[in-house]
Design a protein around this motif. Structure first.
Motif, PDB file in Angstrom:
ATOM      1  N   GLN A   1       0.781  -1.115  -0.047  1.00 32.32           N
ATOM      2  CA  GLN A   1      -0.083   0.088   0.032  1.00 32.32           C
ATOM      3  C   GLN A   1       1.054   1.250  -0.115  1.00 32.32           C
ATOM      4  OE1 GLN A   1      -3.434   0.210  -0.383  1.00 32.32           O
ATOM      5  NE2 GLN A   1      -3.410  -2.345  -0.503  1.00 32.32           N
ATOM      6  N   LYS A   2       2.128   1.025  -0.395  1.00 30.80           N
ATOM      7  CA  LYS A   2       3.014   2.344  -0.494  1.00 30.80           C
ATOM      8  C   LYS A   2       2.788   3.260  -1.688  1.00 30.80           C
ATOM      9  CE  LYS A   2       6.643   0.149   2.217  1.00 30.80           C
ATOM     10  NZ  LYS A   2       8.122  -0.329   2.407  1.00 30.80           N
ATOM     11  N   PRO A   3       3.285   4.343  -1.695  1.00 30.98           N
ATOM     12  CA  PRO A   3       2.735   5.503  -2.947  1.00 30.98           C
ATOM     13  C   PRO A   3       3.754   4.811  -4.040  1.00 30.98           C
ATOM     14  CG  PRO A   3       3.349   6.574  -1.007  1.00 30.98           C
ATOM     15  CD  PRO A   3       3.534   5.257  -0.546  1.00 30.98           C
ATOM     16  N   VAL A   4       2.852   4.848  -5.256  1.00 31.58           N
ATOM     17  CA  VAL A   4       3.681   4.742  -6.401  1.00 31.58           C
ATOM     18  C   VAL A   4       3.836   6.141  -7.178  1.00 31.58           C
ATOM     19  CG1 VAL A   4       2.688   2.282  -6.672  1.00 31.58           C
ATOM     20  CG2 VAL A   4       1.435   4.131  -7.620  1.00 31.58           C
ATOM     21  N   PHE A   5       3.202   6.998  -6.591  1.00 36.53           N
ATOM     22  CA  PHE A   5       3.482   8.455  -7.442  1.00 36.53           C
ATOM     23  C   PHE A   5       3.847   9.495  -6.162  1.00 36.53           C
ATOM     24  CE2 PHE A   5      -0.116   6.399  -9.737  1.00 36.53           C
ATOM     25  CZ  PHE A   5       0.554   6.274 -10.960  1.00 36.53           C
ATOM     26  N   LYS A   6       4.991   9.880  -6.222  1.00 37.10           N
ATOM     27  CA  LYS A   6       5.488  10.706  -5.326  1.00 37.10           C
ATOM     28  C   LYS A   6       5.893  12.278  -5.713  1.00 37.10           C
ATOM     29  CE  LYS A   6       7.871   7.054  -2.450  1.00 37.10           C
ATOM     30  NZ  LYS A   6       9.125   6.876  -1.657  1.00 37.10           N
ATOM     31  N   SER A   7       5.573  12.316  -7.096  1.00 41.51           N
ATOM     32  CA  SER A   7       6.097  13.700  -7.605  1.00 41.51           C
ATOM     33  C   SER A   7       5.119  13.711  -8.742  1.00 41.51           C
ATOM     34  CB  SER A   7       7.355  14.073  -7.873  1.00 41.51           C
ATOM     35  OG  SER A   7       7.798  12.949  -8.912  1.00 41.51           O
ATOM     36  N   LYS A   8       4.936  15.263  -9.258  1.00 44.70           N
ATOM     37  CA  LYS A   8       4.509  15.610 -10.426  1.00 44.70           C
ATOM     38  C   LYS A   8       5.018  15.080 -11.583  1.00 44.70           C
ATOM     39  CE  LYS A   8       3.154  19.507 -13.377  1.00 44.70           C
ATOM     40  NZ  LYS A   8       3.196  21.087 -13.371  1.00 44.70           N
ATOM     41  N   ARG A   9       6.537  14.748 -11.594  1.00 49.32           N
ATOM     42  CA  ARG A   9       7.155  14.090 -12.774  1.00 49.32           C
ATOM     43  C   ARG A   9       6.758  12.617 -12.682  1.00 49.32           C
ATOM     44  NH1 ARG A   9       8.754  13.707 -17.451  1.00 49.32           N
ATOM     45  NH2 ARG A   9      10.819  12.611 -17.844  1.00 49.32           N
ATOM     46  N   ASP A  10       6.417  12.038 -11.809  1.00 44.64           N
ATOM     47  CA  ASP A  10       6.191  10.687 -11.597  1.00 44.64           C
ATOM     48  C   ASP A  10       4.784  10.259 -12.513  1.00 44.64           C
ATOM     49  OD1 ASP A  10       8.330  10.065 -10.170  1.00 44.64           O
ATOM     50  OD2 ASP A  10       7.228   9.625  -8.098  1.00 44.64           O
ATOM     51  N   ARG A  11       4.029  11.435 -12.082  1.00 50.29           N
ATOM     52  CA  ARG A  11       2.645  11.300 -12.763  1.00 50.29           C
ATOM     53  C   ARG A  11       2.800  11.601 -14.281  1.00 50.29           C
ATOM     54  NH1 ARG A  11      -1.278  11.262  -8.471  1.00 50.29           N
ATOM     55  NH2 ARG A  11      -0.403  11.506  -6.407  1.00 50.29           N
ATOM     56  N   VAL A  12       3.618  12.586 -14.512  1.00 52.93           N
ATOM     57  CA  VAL A  12       3.633  12.806 -16.004  1.00 52.93           C
ATOM     58  C   VAL A  12       4.298  11.847 -16.716  1.00 52.93           C
ATOM     59  CG1 VAL A  12       4.963  14.473 -17.602  1.00 52.93           C
ATOM     60  CG2 VAL A  12       3.801  15.290 -15.726  1.00 52.93           C
ATOM     61  N   LYS A  13       5.416  11.142 -16.191  1.00 53.91           N
ATOM     62  CA  LYS A  13       5.827   9.927 -16.775  1.00 53.91           C
ATOM     63  C   LYS A  13       5.018   8.712 -16.865  1.00 53.91           C
ATOM     64  CE  LYS A  13      10.079   8.479 -18.200  1.00 53.91           C
ATOM     65  NZ  LYS A  13      10.591   9.237 -19.556  1.00 53.91           N
ATOM     66  N   PHE A  14       3.904   8.397 -15.826  1.00 54.25           N
ATOM     67  CA  PHE A  14       3.216   7.711 -16.235  1.00 54.25           C
ATOM     68  C   PHE A  14       2.412   7.786 -17.324  1.00 54.25           C
ATOM     69  CE2 PHE A  14      -1.060   5.391 -14.990  1.00 54.25           C
ATOM     70  CZ  PHE A  14      -0.514   4.028 -14.967  1.00 54.25           C
ATOM     71  N   GLN A  15       1.877   8.979 -17.390  1.00 53.59           N
ATOM     72  CA  GLN A  15       1.010   9.380 -18.541  1.00 53.59           C
ATOM     73  C   GLN A  15       1.894   8.891 -19.886  1.00 53.59           C
ATOM     74  OE1 GLN A  15       0.099  13.559 -17.391  1.00 53.59           O
ATOM     75  NE2 GLN A  15      -2.006  13.215 -17.242  1.00 53.59           N
ATOM     76  N   GLU A  16       3.152   9.475 -19.963  1.00 56.48           N
ATOM     77  CA  GLU A  16       3.898   8.970 -20.938  1.00 56.48           C
ATOM     78  C   GLU A  16       3.888   7.606 -21.488  1.00 56.48           C
ATOM     79  OE1 GLU A  16       7.786  10.669 -20.322  1.00 56.48           O
ATOM     80  OE2 GLU A  16       7.090  12.761 -20.317  1.00 56.48           O
ATOM     81  N   TYR A  17       3.785   6.596 -20.357  1.00 55.49           N
ATOM     82  CA  TYR A  17       3.798   5.157 -20.688  1.00 55.49           C
ATOM     83  C   TYR A  17       2.305   4.782 -21.152  1.00 55.49           C
ATOM     84  CZ  TYR A  17       8.296   4.966 -18.531  1.00 55.49           C
ATOM     85  OH  TYR A  17       9.643   5.276 -18.222  1.00 55.49           O
ATOM     86  N   LEU A  18       1.371   5.650 -20.847  1.00 56.11           N
ATOM     87  CA  LEU A  18       0.009   5.283 -21.342  1.00 56.11           C
ATOM     88  C   LEU A  18       0.013   5.796 -22.726  1.00 56.11           C
ATOM     89  CD1 LEU A  18      -2.477   6.902 -18.598  1.00 56.11           C
ATOM     90  CD2 LEU A  18      -1.812   4.532 -18.781  1.00 56.11           C
ATOM     91  N   GLU A  19       0.539   6.935 -23.102  1.00 54.38           N
ATOM     92  CA  GLU A  19       0.726   7.329 -24.451  1.00 54.38           C
ATOM     93  C   GLU A  19       1.582   6.252 -25.370  1.00 54.38           C
ATOM     94  OE1 GLU A  19       2.314  11.191 -27.087  1.00 54.38           O
ATOM     95  OE2 GLU A  19       2.787  11.059 -24.910  1.00 54.38           O
ATOM     96  N   SER A  20       2.669   5.857 -24.893  1.00 46.92           N
ATOM     97  CA  SER A  20       3.444   4.544 -25.584  1.00 46.92           C
ATOM     98  C   SER A  20       2.644   3.603 -25.673  1.00 46.92           C
ATOM     99  CB  SER A  20       4.826   4.691 -25.048  1.00 46.92           C
ATOM    100  OG  SER A  20       4.633   4.030 -23.562  1.00 46.92           O
ATOM    101  N   ALA A  21       1.931   3.195 -24.855  1.00 45.07           N
ATOM    102  CA  ALA A  21       1.182   1.853 -24.622  1.00 45.07           C
ATOM    103  C   ALA A  21       0.031   2.186 -25.967  1.00 45.07           C
ATOM    104  CB  ALA A  21       0.357   1.648 -23.487  1.00 45.07           C
ATOM    105  N   SER A  22      -0.502   3.302 -26.088  1.00 44.36           N
ATOM    106  CA  SER A  22      -1.465   3.396 -27.275  1.00 44.36           C
ATOM    107  C   SER A  22      -0.782   3.495 -28.626  1.00 44.36           C
ATOM    108  CB  SER A  22      -1.922   4.889 -26.967  1.00 44.36           C
ATOM    109  OG  SER A  22      -2.925   5.328 -28.082  1.00 44.36           O
ATOM    110  N   GLU A  23       0.486   3.934 -28.677  1.00 47.22           N
ATOM    111  CA  GLU A  23       1.029   4.142 -29.820  1.00 47.22           C
ATOM    112  C   GLU A  23       1.845   2.712 -30.141  1.00 47.22           C
ATOM    113  OE1 GLU A  23       4.258   7.001 -29.144  1.00 47.22           O
ATOM    114  OE2 GLU A  23       2.859   8.571 -29.499  1.00 47.22           O
TER     115      GLU A  23
END
Length: 312
Positions: A23-45
């Motif tokens: 149950q520990k955090p997987v997103f600790k910063s704004k950069r983490d969340r932006v990076k996760f969005q980038e992986y959603l984008e690459s999964a789409s592509e």
């Protein structure tokens, strides 16, 4: 270790949840969340994933995901694997980031896409992170109501299609649809999941079972498969309960409700109609009975005998 049941095919829709280890955090910063969005984008592509809805909390995330190519495992290996590598490298750590395997619920799109999208977008409100979902930055809700420009990899058209013929009309009606549940008690759509992996009407569940599970042998390491293939009728359950050694009419009724919810394809609404209670009443009855079972060994034994008599 028990393995999850994965039912995959082209055009499938899933509600995905993945939680942090311990149950520990997987997103600790704004950069983490932006990076996760980038992986959603690459999964789409790269893997043709269609991302309909997302929400990043602190220690978990939700996705509403479509797989035109029927390749859910490949998509999720990319998203969770790439993000874990990024997170570990950034923080000079090793090991698992996410808790076990991700949870994927296959759902009937026309029955549940709207409700699940609302459920996901209201997650920050339920958690007390925002008073209104549009105040939370890290979900797709601002795009859905026209408050933020939509990235190319996020697909809002499908769900918007249920709400209006024009983009402006759909955004307005969707905002109304979500907002009407703020500060109210409402039924969790995931309470109707069958066998831990399928959410849909009886017809949908039966079609999935016939096409993707028929002929396969039971596997003790995949409990969800066994739960789906061991379905019995509600009438068989009711008869078995009536033949059991139960003298309390209220207990008999509650056991019928509990076993019907657990072992049949009947929806909460249909079970509730049979017993004159609401969908939430069915859920509350089952929760109370489970607590009783934990304390009452005699009751547990009676229920175990009923289950055994049904060959479940």
């Amino acid at each position: 270790m028990a393995r999850p049941l994965r039912i995959t095919y082209p055009g499938a829709f899933y509600h995905i949840t993945s939680r942090g280890n311990e149950q520990k955090p997987v997103f600790k910063s704004k950069r983490d969340r932006v990076k996760f969005q980038e992986y959603l984008e690459s999964a789409s592509e790269r893997y043709n994933a269609v991302i309909h809805v997302y929400c990043m909390m602190d220690n978990h995330y939700h996705l509403l995901l479509e797989t035109p190519s029927g390749n859910l495992p490949q998509i999720m290996r990319h998203i969770n694997g790439a993000y874990t590598n990024y997170f570990n490298t950034k923080r000079d750590r090793a090991g698992h980031l996410f808790q076990g395997r991700y949870k994927a619920i296959l759902f009937e799109k026309d029955e549940y896409a709207k409700q699940l999208s609302r459920y996901i977008h209201l997650n920050p409100v339920r958690a007390g992170l925002a008073e209104k979902p549009e105040e939370y930055e890290w979900s797709s809700y601002p795009e859905y109501i026209g408050k933020r420009e939509k990235p190319e990899w996020l697909c809002t058209d499908f769900i918007h299609g249920y709400f209006g013929k024009t983009k402006t009309s759909a955004e307005k009606q969707y905002h109304k649809f979500v907002s009407q549940l703020i500060n109210t008690e409402y039924e969790d759509p995931l309470n109707e999941v069958t066998g831990s992996v399928i959410l849909g009407s009886s017809d949908f569940i039966n079609k999935i079972k016939a096409k993707y599970l028929s002929g396969k042998k039971a596997d003790k390491n995949i409990p969800a498969f066994n739960a789906l293939t061991d379905r019995v009728s509600a009438n068989d359950i009711y008869e078995a309960v009536e033949n059991a050694d139960i003298t309390d009419p209220a207990a008999e009724r509650n056991i019928k409700i509990y076993l019907a919810k657990r072992f049949t394809d009947k929806k909460l609404k249909d079970i509730g109609l049979e017993f004159g209670i609401s969908e939430s009443g069915v859920s509350r009855t089952c929760s109370r009975l489970l607590k009783r079972i934990e304390k009452d060994k005699k009751l547990k034994k009676v229920i175990d005998i009923i289950i055994k008599s049904l060959n479940i």
